[in-house]
Design an enzyme around this catalytic site. Structure first.
Site, PDB file in Angstrom:
ATOM      1  N   LEU A   1       2.744   4.068  -0.095  1.00  0.00           N
ATOM      2  CA  LEU A   1       2.426   4.514   1.263  1.00  0.00           C
ATOM      3  C   LEU A   1       2.984   3.596   2.344  1.00  0.00           C
ATOM      4  CD1 LEU A   1      -1.293   5.587   0.676  1.00  0.00           C
ATOM      5  CD2 LEU A   1       0.715   7.070   0.835  1.00  0.00           C
TER       6      LEU A   1
ATOM      7  N   GLY B   1       2.986  -4.247   4.225  1.00  0.00           N
ATOM      8  CA  GLY B   1       2.586  -5.090   5.343  1.00  0.00           C
ATOM      9  C   GLY B   1       2.490  -6.529   4.913  1.00  0.00           C
TER      10      GLY B   1
ATOM     11  N   MET C   1      -0.052  -8.357   4.287  1.00  0.00           N
ATOM     12  CA  MET C   1      -1.067  -8.673   3.274  1.00  0.00           C
ATOM     13  C   MET C   1      -0.869  -7.882   1.991  1.00  0.00           C
ATOM     14  SD  MET C   1      -3.045 -11.121   4.115  1.00  0.00           S
ATOM     15  CE  MET C   1      -4.486 -10.958   3.078  1.00  0.00           C
TER      16      MET C   1
ATOM     17  N   VAL D   1       0.659  -0.883   0.089  1.00  0.00           N
ATOM     18  CA  VAL D   1      -0.396   0.120  -0.011  1.00  0.00           C
ATOM     19  C   VAL D   1       0.162   1.301  -0.803  1.00  0.00           C
ATOM     20  CG1 VAL D   1      -1.980   1.628   1.250  1.00  0.00           C
ATOM     21  CG2 VAL D   1      -1.372  -0.614   2.196  1.00  0.00           C
TER      22      VAL D   1
ATOM     23  N   ASP E   1      -3.545  -6.368  13.787  1.00  0.00           N
ATOM     24  CA  ASP E   1      -2.281  -5.792  13.310  1.00  0.00           C
ATOM     25  C   ASP E   1      -2.193  -4.324  13.718  1.00  0.00           C
ATOM     26  OD1 ASP E   1       0.185  -5.740  12.023  1.00  0.00           O
ATOM     27  OD2 ASP E   1      -0.680  -5.271  10.075  1.00  0.00           O
TER      28      ASP E   1
END
Length: 136
Positions: A15, A18, A20, A23, A131
């Site tokens: 998906l 980022g 972190m 996804v 973010d």
């Protein structure tokens, strides 16, 4: 990653990415539903500061309950990899919508109201989103 199993979740699509982690869309075989999984990058697995930040993010998300904020279902670990299991919000991101072309004023106002309502709910709990971007 597609086809990879993490505990009882099977990755079915990517998906986004980022700071972190990545996804993914996944299928929860226990509950028979689609979910979003945010996977802490393998490079950060042994970084105690990053892992702690990832866990803090999970606790913060778990404290929120709003229709315009994806619910968190859990913080899990499989094969030494930590990941968040979240509500899958179907549809296009704001970034994808913007790419399609100009947004009519009434549609833009509706989108802006959803965003501000979600942010207000988070701010009421002392949470600041750091973010905020169309892909989120």
């Amino acid at each position: 990653m597609i086809g990879t199993k993490l505990a009882h979740f099977t990755i079915t699509g990517h998906l986004g990415s980022g700071g972190m982690g990545d996804v993914y869309q996944a299928t929860d075989s226990k509950l028979g539903r689609s979910v979003a999984i945010k996977l802490l990058p393998e490079a950060f697995t042994h970084d105690t500061e990053r892992a702690a930040r990832f866990e803090r993010e999970a606790r913060v998300l778990a404290s929120l309950n709003h229709p315009n904020i994806a619910a968190i279902h859990g913080l899990e670990e499989s094969g030494g990899r930590k990941f968040l299991v979240m509500e899958l919000a179907p549809g296009e991101t704001l970034a994808q919508r913007v790419e399609r072309g100009p947004i009519p004023v009434d549609e833009a106002l509706g989108i802006a109201m959803q965003i501000t309502n979600a942010l207000e709910s988070a701010h009421d709990k002392g949470i600041t989103h750091r973010d905020l971007k169309p892909a989120n």
